[in-house]
Design a protein around this motif. Structure first.
Motif, PDB file in Angstrom:
ATOM      1  N   ILE A  71       0.839  -1.189   0.000  1.00  0.00           N
ATOM      2  CA  ILE A  71       0.000   0.000   0.000  1.00  0.00           C
ATOM      3  C   ILE A  71       0.882   1.249   0.000  1.00  0.00           C
ATOM      4  N   ILE A  72       0.470   2.253  -0.766  1.00  0.00           N
ATOM      5  CA  ILE A  72       1.213   3.499  -0.864  1.00  0.00           C
ATOM      6  C   ILE A  72       0.292   4.665  -0.513  1.00  0.00           C
ATOM      7  N   GLY A  73       0.800   5.578   0.324  1.00  0.00           N
ATOM      8  CA  GLY A  73       0.090   6.821   0.637  1.00  0.00           C
ATOM      9  C   GLY A  73       0.924   7.978   0.123  1.00  0.00           C
ATOM     10  N   ALA A  74       0.282   9.064  -0.311  1.00  0.00           N
ATOM     11  CA  ALA A  74       1.025  10.189  -0.883  1.00  0.00           C
ATOM     12  C   ALA A  74       0.481  11.524  -0.401  1.00  0.00           C
ATOM     13  N   LYS A  75       1.415  12.463  -0.147  1.00  0.00           N
ATOM     14  CA  LYS A  75       1.080  13.848   0.166  1.00  0.00           C
ATOM     15  C   LYS A  75       1.889  14.740  -0.769  1.00  0.00           C
ATOM     16  N   THR A  76       1.305  15.862  -1.164  1.00  0.00           N
ATOM     17  CA  THR A  76       2.026  16.745  -2.078  1.00  0.00           C
ATOM     18  C   THR A  76       1.579  18.187  -1.910  1.00  0.00           C
ATOM     19  N   ASP A  77       2.488  19.113  -2.227  1.00  0.00           N
ATOM     20  CA  ASP A  77       2.134  20.529  -2.311  1.00  0.00           C
ATOM     21  C   ASP A  77       2.274  21.010  -3.756  1.00  0.00           C
ATOM     22  N   GLY A  78       2.424  20.050  -4.666  1.00  0.00           N
ATOM     23  CA  GLY A  78       2.592  20.376  -6.080  1.00  0.00           C
ATOM     24  C   GLY A  78       4.041  20.303  -6.523  1.00  0.00           C
ATOM     25  N   LYS A  79       4.978  20.498  -5.583  1.00  0.00           N
ATOM     26  CA  LYS A  79       6.405  20.436  -5.903  1.00  0.00           C
ATOM     27  C   LYS A  79       7.104  19.326  -5.123  1.00  0.00           C
TER      28      LYS A  79
END
Length: 226
Positions: free
Chosen positions: A191-199
Motif C-alpha cells: 500500500i502506498i500513501g502520498a502527500k504533495t504541495d505540487g512540488k
C-alpha cells in the motif's frame, strides 16, 4: 490589617510569577511522530513537530550528520540542518517527473480523471509501478478492498493522503522493489500513501496489501522536476 495586606500581596506576587509558565512545556522536538530514516552516518527526518516556549507546534525537515572519531567512537556533537517543512496535503498529484532526494531515483506520473470525479495517478519507476487515487477511502475508491482489508480505513491520518498500491514489479530481481524506500523485500500489493504541495511529493509504504497488516513501513521524499 497590615498582616492581611501582606498576605494578599504575597499571594498576588506568587501567582504573577507562576502564570506565564502555566500550561507550557519546555521547547522540544517529537522525532517519534516524524518520517525518519537513516543511512550510513546521516539521519533524515521530515515533518518533525517541534514545540516552542509558548506551546506552539511547528514542523521542520531535518538532516542530522554524525561523525566518528579516529578510535571509532561517535562524536557527541552532531551537525543539524533544519528548514520549515513544506505544507503537504492530499490534493491531486501534478503529472510529470519526480526525483528522489535520497538517491536520485526518477519516477514519472500521469493522471486520469475517473467517472466519479476522482483523479487517479499512475507512477512508473525503474523497478516498480504504483497507482494512487484522490478522495475518501470509500467503496468508490479503486483500491478500496485492499485498503479496507488492511486497516487503512481505521488510520487517523486517512484523510491526509491519497491512497493506492504497488501494481507491478518491473525489476528483474523479483524481491528487490523499492530501494528508494529502503525496503529490500517488497512485493506487488504494498500500500502506498502520498502527500504533495505540487512540488514536493512524500510517498509512504504500508504493509503488504496481500498478506500484511497495513502498518507503516517507511517513507521517501521526491521533488518535481521542471
Amino acid at each position: 490589617m497590615h498582616n492581611n495586606v501582606c498576605r494578599k500581596l504575597a499571594t498576588f506576587t506568587l501567582f504573577s510569577t507562576l502564570i506565564p509558565t502555566i500550561g507550557f512545556a519546555a521547547p522540544h522536538a517529537m522525532l517519534e511522530k516524524a518520517k525518519t530514516y537513516a543511512l550510513d552516518s546521516q539521519v533524515r527526518a521530515f515533518q518533525v513537530p517541534t514545540v516552542d516556549n509558548t506551546g506552539k507546534i511547528k514542523y521542520y525537515d531535518m538532516t542530522i550528520n554524525l561523525t566518528v572519531k579516529n578510535d571509532g567512537s561517535p562524536n557527541p556533537i552532531a551537525s543539524v540542518v533544519a528548514k520549515p517543512s513544506p505544507i503537504i496535503n492530499a490534493k491531486a498529484i501534478v503529472a510529470g517527473t519526480y526525483k528522489s532526494v535520497v538517491d536520485g531515483t526518477v519516477c514519472k506520473a500521469i493522471n486520469m480523471t475517473l467517472t466519479n470525479g476522482r483523479i487517479q495517478s499512475f507512477f512508473t519507476c525503474p523497478e516498480f509501478e504504483f497507482s494512487l487515487a484522490t478522495g475518501g477511502v470509500t467503496a468508490t475508491h479503486p483500491y478500496f478492498p485492499i485498503l479496507n482489508s488492511n486497516g487503512i480505513t481505521k488510520r487517523s491520518d486517512i484523510n491526509t493522503q491519497a491512497w493506492g498500491n504497488v501494481t507491478s514489479i518491473t525489476s528483474t530481481d523479483t524481491y528487490r522493489l523499492i530501494d528508494t524506500f529502503h525496503i529490500d523485500r517488497c512485493k506487488s500489493g504494498w500500500i502506498i500513501g502520498a502527500k504533495t504541495d505540487g512540488k514536493t511529493l512524500i510517498l509512504s509504504a504500508y504493509g503488504n496489501g496481500i498478506n500484511g497488516d497495513g502498518s507503516f513501513q517507511c517513507t521517501a521524499t521526491f521533488t518535481k522536476q521542471p
